[in-house]
Design an enzyme around this catalytic site. Structure first.
Site, PDB file in Angstrom:
ATOM      1  N   GLU A   1       1.061  -0.507  -5.090  1.00 48.55           N
ATOM      2  CA  GLU A   1      -0.048   0.431  -5.234  1.00 48.55           C
ATOM      3  C   GLU A   1       0.576   1.749  -5.697  1.00 48.55           C
ATOM      4  O   GLU A   1       1.179   2.477  -4.905  1.00 48.55           O
ATOM      5  CB  GLU A   1      -0.774   0.578  -3.903  1.00 48.55           C
ATOM      6  CG  GLU A   1      -2.053   1.390  -3.989  1.00 48.55           C
ATOM      7  CD  GLU A   1      -1.828   2.835  -3.588  1.00 48.55           C
ATOM      8  OE1 GLU A   1      -1.506   3.633  -4.488  1.00 48.55           O
ATOM      9  OE2 GLU A   1      -1.965   3.151  -2.399  1.00 48.55           O
TER      10      GLU A   1
ATOM     11  N   ASP B   1     -11.713   1.092  -1.868  1.00 47.75           N
ATOM     12  CA  ASP B   1     -11.993   2.498  -1.608  1.00 47.75           C
ATOM     13  C   ASP B   1     -12.904   3.123  -2.654  1.00 47.75           C
ATOM     14  O   ASP B   1     -13.300   4.281  -2.514  1.00 47.75           O
ATOM     15  CB  ASP B   1     -10.695   3.309  -1.552  1.00 47.75           C
ATOM     16  CG  ASP B   1     -10.017   3.234  -0.189  1.00 47.75           C
ATOM     17  OD1 ASP B   1     -10.692   2.878   0.789  1.00 47.75           O
ATOM     18  OD2 ASP B   1      -8.819   3.532  -0.116  1.00 47.75           O
TER      19      ASP B   1
ATOM     20  N   ASP C   1       0.828  -1.199   0.000  1.00 48.77           N
ATOM     21  CA  ASP C   1       0.000   0.000   0.000  1.00 48.77           C
ATOM     22  C   ASP C   1       0.870   1.260   0.000  1.00 48.77           C
ATOM     23  O   ASP C   1       1.944   1.291   0.598  1.00 48.77           O
ATOM     24  CB  ASP C   1      -0.895  -0.037   1.242  1.00 48.77           C
ATOM     25  CG  ASP C   1      -1.943   1.042   1.237  1.00 48.77           C
ATOM     26  OD1 ASP C   1      -2.693   1.134   0.258  1.00 48.77           O
ATOM     27  OD2 ASP C   1      -2.020   1.791   2.232  1.00 48.77           O
TER      28      ASP C   1
END
Length: 614
Positions: free
Chosen positions: A341, A394, A294
């Protein structure tokens, strides 16, 4: 290098079942069976750590501990530690679907303590062996949880005993002696969770499916990680963060995003060759086959905000470890089992860093449309070495997104998918629209494509997993309905897409990482070349537009209800304000990568698709 394949994003907590959350029980194995029947090679999940206040999987009490709520109570029953009557007491009330965290905290822990009180000497020896193997993080975690409970859940920097607050050796030694039984309970919990996870992973891998895990870049301040190893973080002499993490102001948030996580002391970590970070990755790969990293750009340069600041407006970019850490990761872990990411606004230097790592990045279909849409997120522009999604945790669902965006963005997306202009007299069905998006994704060049389970169940905004930047118990509470999995999840259709676009598990070729699926060495032409001649697995650039639209029109009418031109799904929650949903924890509100186009639905916007009955 990733092989051509597909997967589904479904967090463990979202699995159906009789309890207040999904678990590692029979429903997890049943979902793995469905993935195998669909020909998928990957099951992607969110972080599985023990969450802190707010229940975000990206904010935890430890970056190493597994969420106790995922423990399968029936497995404890089979081990003679619980009874059926005891387990039935923690079943959800009839008709309740969403995760109820308060109930979980109260009822499950009581039951787990009963199980612990009944362990025999053999189990005690297993716990002791596990504790010895994982002492590097488990000792601190177990004591941390016990102390937080004893001090009214206060943050560790507010504990009344100075020696414990500052993690002094004498105070820690005394606490271990004083709270020995409680500490052993939490070690039992983690031993059980790790053991059940190992069985679960073995089952999933045995089907030819690899698990894609996810680790947040930062630790939470109020965690055993920071408390026990504070030299590794940028803290002052009073053990308060000097600076905290976040992202600067951008198109989506004029104040930026202030996450509040303490930043790493990279200079200190470098002294021992990044031992803590490599150990963290090693632990993650003990649990999963591939890891999504992430906010990966933070390893090159990170936004540092003074601790006292109320917003992320005033900060500075500071240099991270960059390739120094990456080289050690690649030397330690063969096959580079990482996905970066890499979303958000990136400068040339960051992009060069990404390219130097050799890791695949991400593409998100929803990010290809709208005023700030990026061409790199349109399926026709995907490179082979990437992992592509319709949306992430998200994002809104496909249907929620479509109802929320402007009429111009709707029209652009329909055109890209090969649909004629929206027609209120002949609306697109929910099923048809979702299928067109998914087929467009499958036909792309991206070696790995992943679809959130909500988009395969044709669900709207009510099924959204997270609203970044907001706080509410509604976040992270989505659970898949078992009835929908049985009635709406079209296993044969997804299996057909895998075959058609050269993604089928077991189609020949090399095995995927971690004992996962065999996938084609070279791309094969889809069977229906009349419709999809440009969609060969090695040469295609986007879903054949006429095929995607034709499939949607032909296959999507069954679930049509209502008429075009109605408002968005306000009756199902799309008109609610952000205060009623919410991002969580220190990282739940990240806007820079994945909240693009993911603001909460405002309601009242016209929808030119029909709503499918379920």
């Amino acid at each position: 290098m990733l092989q051509r394949s597909s997967g589904v994003l479904m967090h463990i907590s979202s699995l159906p079942g009789p309890f207040g959350t999904g678990t590692l029980g029979s429903q997890a194995r049943q979902f793995a069976d469905l993935l195998a029947k669909m020909g998928c090679s990957y099951w992607q999940i969110l972080p599985i750590n023990h969450p802190s206040e707010g229940n975000s999987p990206y904010s935890s009490r430890s970056l190493f501990a597994i969420n106790p709520n995922f423990i399968d109570l029936y497995a404890l029953r089979d081990g003679g530690l619980l009874t059926d009557d005891e387990i039935s007491d923690v079943h959800l009330p009839a008709g309740q679907k969403a995760i109820d965290y308060p109930i979980l905290e109260k009822k499950r822990l009581i039951l787990l303590r009963k199980a612990y009180s009944r362990i025999d000497s053999e189990m005690s020896e297993r716990v002791a062996a596990f504790a010895a193997k994982h002492a590097g993080w488990l000792d601190a975690y177990a004591l941390f949880v016990v102390l937080k409970n004893n001090f009214g859940d206060a943050s560790w920097n507010e504990w009344p005993v100075i020696g414990l607050r500052l993690h002094k050796d004498d105070a820690i030694k005394q606490a271990f002696a004083e709270y020995e039984s409680d500490i052993m309970f939490w070690k039992f919990i983690q031993c059980t969770a790790y053991s059940q996870w190992a069985d679960f992973r073995q089952y999933v891998n045995g089907l030819g499916i690899s698990i894609v895990g996810d680790i947040p870049i930062y630790a939470s301040f109020d965690s055993s990680d920071v408390w026990a190893d504070n030299r590794l973080f940028q803290l002052n002499t009073k053990h308060i963060p000097k600076r905290v993490g976040g992202v600067p102001p951008d198109y989506f948030n004029k104040n930026g995003q202030l996450w509040g996580n303490p930043l790493y002391n990279w200079a200190e970590m470098k002294q021992d060759g990044y031992k803590w970070w490599l150990g963290r990755l090693e632990n993650a790969l003990e649990i999963c086959d591939v890891i999504r990293l992430d906010h990966f750009r933070g390893l090159y340069a990170y936004w540092a905000v003074p601790f006292a600041n109320k917003t992320a407006k005033k900060g500075e970019w500071l240099k991270g470890p960059g390739m120094d850490l990456i080289k050690k990761m690649n030397a330690r872990f063969s096959g580079k089992p990482f996905i970066m990411e890499d979303l958000g606004a990136l400068d040339r230097n960051v992009k060069r860093f990404f390219e130097s790592t050799g890791y695949p990045g991400m593409r998100v279909m929803q990010f290809g449309f709208g005023e700030d849409g990026g061409a790199s997120h349109l399926t026709k522009n995907y490179p082979e070495e990437c992992v592509a999604y319709t949306g992430t945790h998200d994002n809104n669902t496909i249907l929620g997104w479509y109802d929320d965006v402007s009429e111009l963005t709707k029209a652009d997306s329909l055109k890209e998918l090969g649909f004629p202009p929206a027609d209120p007299e002949n609306p697109i069905s929910d099923r048809g629209l979702c299928r067109a998006w998914v087929e467009n994704l499958f036909a792309s060049k991206a070696n790995l494509v992943v679809v959130p389970i909500q988009d395969l169940l044709y669900e709207g905004v009510e099924a959204r997993m997270n609203y970044p930047g907001t706080q509410s118990p509604a976040n992270w509470s989505y659970r898949a309905d078992d009835r929908k999995l049985k009635s709406l999840l079209d296993v044969e259709w997804v299996a057909g897409l895998n075959e058609k676009y050269g993604r089928a598990r077991g189609a020949g070729g090399e095995a995927a990482p971690g004992g996962g699926a065999a996938v084609p060495k070279s791309a094969a032409e889809p069977k229906n070349t009349a419709e999809s001649k440009s969609a060969s697995a090695s040469k295609n650039t986007a879903a054949p537009k006429s095929a995607a639209a034709k499939a949607a029109k032909a296959g999507g009418r069954r679930n049509t209800r209502g008429s075009g031109g109605q408002g968005s799904q306000s009756s199902q929650g799309s008109g609610s304000n952000e205060d009623s949903h919410g991002g969580q924890g220190s990282q739940g509100g990240k806007n820079n990568p994945e909240s693009k186009g993911s603001n909460s639905s405002q309601g009242g916007k016209k929808s030119n698709r029909a709503k499918s009955g379920q």
